[in-house]
Motif scaffolding. Sequence first.
Motif, PDB file in Angstrom:
ATOM      1  N   ALA A  13       0.827  -1.209   0.000  1.00  0.00           N
ATOM      2  CA  ALA A  13       0.000   0.000   0.000  1.00  0.00           C
ATOM      3  C   ALA A  13       0.859   1.256   0.000  1.00  0.00           C
ATOM      4  O   ALA A  13       0.554   2.237  -0.676  1.00  0.00           O
ATOM      5  CB  ALA A  13      -0.945  -0.003   1.202  1.00  0.00           C
ATOM      6  N   GLY A  14       1.963   1.213   0.756  1.00  0.00           N
ATOM      7  CA  GLY A  14       2.845   2.379   0.807  1.00  0.00           C
ATOM      8  C   GLY A  14       3.477   2.677  -0.523  1.00  0.00           C
ATOM      9  O   GLY A  14       3.540   3.824  -0.962  1.00  0.00           O
ATOM     10  N   ILE A  15       3.928   1.636  -1.204  1.00  0.00           N
ATOM     11  CA  ILE A  15       4.548   1.844  -2.511  1.00  0.00           C
ATOM     12  C   ILE A  15       3.530   2.383  -3.502  1.00  0.00           C
ATOM     13  O   ILE A  15       3.802   3.277  -4.306  1.00  0.00           O
ATOM     14  CB  ILE A  15       5.174   0.533  -3.019  1.00  0.00           C
ATOM     15  CG1 ILE A  15       6.347   0.138  -2.125  1.00  0.00           C
ATOM     16  CG2 ILE A  15       5.624   0.675  -4.460  1.00  0.00           C
ATOM     17  CD1 ILE A  15       6.959  -1.198  -2.483  1.00  0.00           C
ATOM     18  N   GLY A  16       2.315   1.860  -3.432  1.00  0.00           N
ATOM     19  CA  GLY A  16       1.300   2.309  -4.371  1.00  0.00           C
ATOM     20  C   GLY A  16       0.876   3.737  -4.139  1.00  0.00           C
ATOM     21  O   GLY A  16       0.619   4.484  -5.084  1.00  0.00           O
ATOM     22  N   SER A  18       2.674   6.155  -2.497  1.00  0.00           N
ATOM     23  CA  SER A  18       3.752   7.142  -2.503  1.00  0.00           C
ATOM     24  C   SER A  18       3.978   7.721  -3.876  1.00  0.00           C
ATOM     25  O   SER A  18       4.461   8.841  -4.019  1.00  0.00           O
ATOM     26  CB  SER A  18       5.050   6.511  -1.996  1.00  0.00           C
ATOM     27  OG  SER A  18       5.446   5.446  -2.845  1.00  0.00           O
ATOM     28  N   GLY A  19       3.610   6.977  -4.929  1.00  0.00           N
ATOM     29  CA  GLY A  19       3.776   7.496  -6.279  1.00  0.00           C
ATOM     30  C   GLY A  19       5.237   7.717  -6.601  1.00  0.00           C
ATOM     31  O   GLY A  19       6.090   6.914  -6.280  1.00  0.00           O
ATOM     32  N   CYS A  20       5.510   8.841  -7.245  1.00  0.00           N
ATOM     33  CA  CYS A  20       6.878   9.180  -7.648  1.00  0.00           C
ATOM     34  C   CYS A  20       7.351  10.385  -6.844  1.00  0.00           C
ATOM     35  O   CYS A  20       7.639  11.450  -7.402  1.00  0.00           O
ATOM     36  CB  CYS A  20       6.944   9.473  -9.141  1.00  0.00           C
ATOM     37  SG  CYS A  20       6.434   8.097 -10.188  1.00  0.00           S
ATOM     38  N   ALA A  21       7.380  10.280  -5.543  1.00  0.00           N
ATOM     39  CA  ALA A  21       7.831  11.372  -4.690  1.00  0.00           C
ATOM     40  C   ALA A  21       9.340  11.499  -4.794  1.00  0.00           C
ATOM     41  O   ALA A  21      10.076  10.652  -4.304  1.00  0.00           O
ATOM     42  CB  ALA A  21       7.417  11.116  -3.237  1.00  0.00           C
ATOM     43  N   SER A 102       4.426  13.316   1.162  1.00  0.00           N
ATOM     44  CA  SER A 102       4.036  12.417   0.075  1.00  0.00           C
ATOM     45  C   SER A 102       4.486  10.984   0.308  1.00  0.00           C
ATOM     46  O   SER A 102       4.117  10.096  -0.466  1.00  0.00           O
ATOM     47  CB  SER A 102       4.619  12.922  -1.251  1.00  0.00           C
ATOM     48  OG  SER A 102       4.144  14.221  -1.541  1.00  0.00           O
ATOM     49  N   LEU A 103       5.270  10.754   1.344  1.00  0.00           N
ATOM     50  CA  LEU A 103       5.742   9.406   1.635  1.00  0.00           C
ATOM     51  C   LEU A 103       4.817   8.734   2.642  1.00  0.00           C
ATOM     52  O   LEU A 103       4.276   9.399   3.543  1.00  0.00           O
ATOM     53  CB  LEU A 103       7.165   9.447   2.192  1.00  0.00           C
ATOM     54  CG  LEU A 103       8.250   9.952   1.232  1.00  0.00           C
ATOM     55  CD1 LEU A 103       9.589  10.051   1.955  1.00  0.00           C
ATOM     56  CD2 LEU A 103       8.375   9.022   0.029  1.00  0.00           C
ATOM     57  N   PRO A 104       4.609   7.426   2.527  1.00  0.00           N
ATOM     58  CA  PRO A 104       3.751   6.719   3.492  1.00  0.00           C
ATOM     59  C   PRO A 104       4.430   6.662   4.855  1.00  0.00           C
ATOM     60  O   PRO A 104       5.654   6.787   4.972  1.00  0.00           O
ATOM     61  CB  PRO A 104       3.618   5.315   2.877  1.00  0.00           C
ATOM     62  CG  PRO A 104       4.835   5.151   2.045  1.00  0.00           C
ATOM     63  CD  PRO A 104       5.152   6.509   1.491  1.00  0.00           C
ATOM     64  N   PRO A 105       3.647   6.484   5.912  1.00  0.00           N
ATOM     65  CA  PRO A 105       4.247   6.402   7.241  1.00  0.00           C
ATOM     66  C   PRO A 105       5.099   5.147   7.377  1.00  0.00           C
ATOM     67  O   PRO A 105       4.752   4.074   6.881  1.00  0.00           O
ATOM     68  CB  PRO A 105       3.028   6.362   8.179  1.00  0.00           C
ATOM     69  CG  PRO A 105       1.933   5.813   7.324  1.00  0.00           C
ATOM     70  CD  PRO A 105       2.182   6.325   5.948  1.00  0.00           C
ATOM     71  N   ASN A 106       6.215   5.305   8.030  1.00  0.00           N
ATOM     72  CA  ASN A 106       7.102   4.160   8.240  1.00  0.00           C
ATOM     73  C   ASN A 106       6.487   3.190   9.250  1.00  0.00           C
ATOM     74  O   ASN A 106       5.982   3.617  10.298  1.00  0.00           O
ATOM     75  CB  ASN A 106       8.464   4.618   8.757  1.00  0.00           C
ATOM     76  CG  ASN A 106       9.246   5.398   7.719  1.00  0.00           C
ATOM     77  OD1 ASN A 106       9.199   5.062   6.539  1.00  0.00           O
ATOM     78  ND2 ASN A 106       9.946   6.422   8.152  1.00  0.00           N
ATOM     79  N   PRO A 107       6.502   1.887   8.962  1.00  0.00           N
ATOM     80  CA  PRO A 107       6.047   0.916   9.965  1.00  0.00           C
ATOM     81  C   PRO A 107       7.038   0.835  11.108  1.00  0.00           C
ATOM     82  O   PRO A 107       8.227   1.099  10.949  1.00  0.00           O
ATOM     83  CB  PRO A 107       5.976  -0.397   9.178  1.00  0.00           C
ATOM     84  CG  PRO A 107       6.959  -0.222   8.071  1.00  0.00           C
ATOM     85  CD  PRO A 107       6.931   1.231   7.711  1.00  0.00           C
ATOM     86  N   THR A 108       6.538   0.450  12.259  1.00  0.00           N
ATOM     87  CA  THR A 108       7.373   0.327  13.458  1.00  0.00           C
ATOM     88  C   THR A 108       7.580  -1.150  13.776  1.00  0.00           C
ATOM     89  O   THR A 108       6.606  -1.902  13.918  1.00  0.00           O
ATOM     90  CB  THR A 108       6.710   1.024  14.650  1.00  0.00           C
ATOM     91  OG1 THR A 108       6.507   2.412  14.327  1.00  0.00           O
ATOM     92  CG2 THR A 108       7.584   0.920  15.891  1.00  0.00           C
ATOM     93  N   PHE A 109       8.815  -1.554  13.879  1.00  0.00           N
ATOM     94  CA  PHE A 109       9.152  -2.931  14.237  1.00  0.00           C
ATOM     95  C   PHE A 109       9.615  -2.970  15.689  1.00  0.00           C
ATOM     96  O   PHE A 109      10.338  -2.078  16.148  1.00  0.00           O
ATOM     97  CB  PHE A 109      10.274  -3.481  13.335  1.00  0.00           C
ATOM     98  CG  PHE A 109       9.855  -3.672  11.900  1.00  0.00           C
ATOM     99  CD1 PHE A 109       9.317  -4.883  11.479  1.00  0.00           C
ATOM    100  CD2 PHE A 109       9.989  -2.647  10.991  1.00  0.00           C
ATOM    101  CE1 PHE A 109       8.921  -5.053  10.163  1.00  0.00           C
ATOM    102  CE2 PHE A 109       9.604  -2.819   9.676  1.00  0.00           C
ATOM    103  CZ  PHE A 109       9.060  -4.022   9.264  1.00  0.00           C
ATOM    104  N   LEU A 136      -3.121   9.441   2.947  1.00  0.00           N
ATOM    105  CA  LEU A 136      -1.897   9.932   2.304  1.00  0.00           C
ATOM    106  C   LEU A 136      -2.181  10.724   1.027  1.00  0.00           C
ATOM    107  O   LEU A 136      -1.596  11.802   0.830  1.00  0.00           O
ATOM    108  CB  LEU A 136      -0.957   8.756   2.014  1.00  0.00           C
ATOM    109  CG  LEU A 136       0.356   9.117   1.313  1.00  0.00           C
ATOM    110  CD1 LEU A 136       1.188  10.044   2.187  1.00  0.00           C
ATOM    111  CD2 LEU A 136       1.148   7.854   0.987  1.00  0.00           C
ATOM    112  N   PRO A 137      -3.045  10.269   0.125  1.00  0.00           N
ATOM    113  CA  PRO A 137      -3.283  11.072  -1.090  1.00  0.00           C
ATOM    114  C   PRO A 137      -3.819  12.467  -0.791  1.00  0.00           C
ATOM    115  O   PRO A 137      -3.433  13.437  -1.452  1.00  0.00           O
ATOM    116  CB  PRO A 137      -4.303  10.231  -1.866  1.00  0.00           C
ATOM    117  CG  PRO A 137      -4.124   8.842  -1.365  1.00  0.00           C
ATOM    118  CD  PRO A 137      -3.789   8.986   0.077  1.00  0.00           C
TER     119      PRO A 137
END
Length: 474
Positions: A13-16, A18-21, A102-109, A136-137
């Motif tokens: 989902a994040g890659i989709g 984020s587009g071309c940021a 424009s970037l998706p939120p980073n997941p937390t590990f 995000l959009p």
Amino acid sequence: MWRAPIVALLVTAGIGLSGCASFSPDSGMTVVADVAGQTIGKEVAFVRSADDAERTGGSVRRLLGRTLSADTAVQIALLSNKGLQAAYNELALAETDLIQQSLPPNPTFSISRIGGNGASEIERQVVGDILALATLPFRSEIARERFRQAQLRAALATLRLAADVRRTYFQSVAANEMVVLLTDAKSTAESTAQLAKKLGETGSLNKLDQAREQVFYAETTADLATARQDATSARERLTRLMGLWGDSLDFRLPDRLPTLPRRPRSLPGIEADAVGHRIDLQIARMELTALEKALGLTQATRFVTLFDVAGIAKRTQDPEGAPFRERGFDIAFQIPIFDGGEVRVRQAVETYNQAFNLLTEKAVNVRSEARDAYRVYRSTYDIASHYQREILPLRRIITEEMQLRFSSMQIDVFALLTEARQRLASLRAAIDAKRAFWLAQSDLQTAVNGGGSGGARETPTTTVAAMPAAGGAH
């Protein structure tokens, strides 16, 4: 290696979304360059490397090689002024904000291990903010509007510097012209004062007339000192605006203001031009659009400000049995018991209404400023032209006639000098009138295009990153 469906979902989902940021090659300077080129016909440069500095430095040195015109001074300032470069740095920082939004939120590990009495448990989990990912959009589009505003603000800073340089240039040249005029007047007054003193010693001139000539010489000397100080201060202001120092301080300015144009500009649609071209008004419109989108996002997420999904994997080691593993997921969301989002929605609504009212006020003020600037422009042109076409030619005729009468011994030298003092007053007034016209012309351009240095109120901005919908209110 452990894999969880949640991880795959978040990454995909994040890659989709984020587009071309990615960063632009010119940090958004294309808009600034277009505005500067179309509005004032000048080039801009964002100095970011040693090669850029050498290139702009060479251009400035070439421009300094000849007597400066108003356009040349403006071009030097756009290449050398460090405050303007700082405004371009602000634009580059605004682009970083755009990329970040424009970037998706980073997941937390996270990983944890609990042990005791020979038993141990290892837990691993990945947590992702699904709400921030889903919005995000919308947040990216709002950030893009903010970046467009930043581009126009950089363009506005460019026009503001150009307007300040142009005004200071005309003030400096007018001061130079006044110095030249008063230098000649002082020389004449000094000779007259010495003559009056000698005539007084012989008894041919009374004390009253002697005092009049002496005081005229003293006043002219004081006026010349003031004019020289004004010229020096105006030159220093121009130096600062052009960003010059060191060996570049010996630039040359003309001794006289440019001649008046043959006819004034006719601008019947001055109000429409100002409303259509003012950069600050365009910024206010874009701010209103961004706030409208932010308001819609706030209303859409008023009940939910936190929605986290966690993928969990556990590995348990029992000393009396075989190890076993568990997999699952965990969902966390906020229950709107006490705050159903009414406060955030009300804040967003009032911020939008405030921006709308300020935009309306600015549009009304822009029309008024344009009308007033054009009236001042026309009146100063008429006054300066009146001095050039009527008053100074008549003064020239009077001077010639007085000289003829003095040559034929019909008048004495002091009558001739009295007329010279009156002509000096007219020449000084003509310089002031011509300076007022060139300053009014600069103000007219500012009223149409924007860039004034007055303390106009700016439309308030709302930081999108601070909104709860961005996933920051956990």
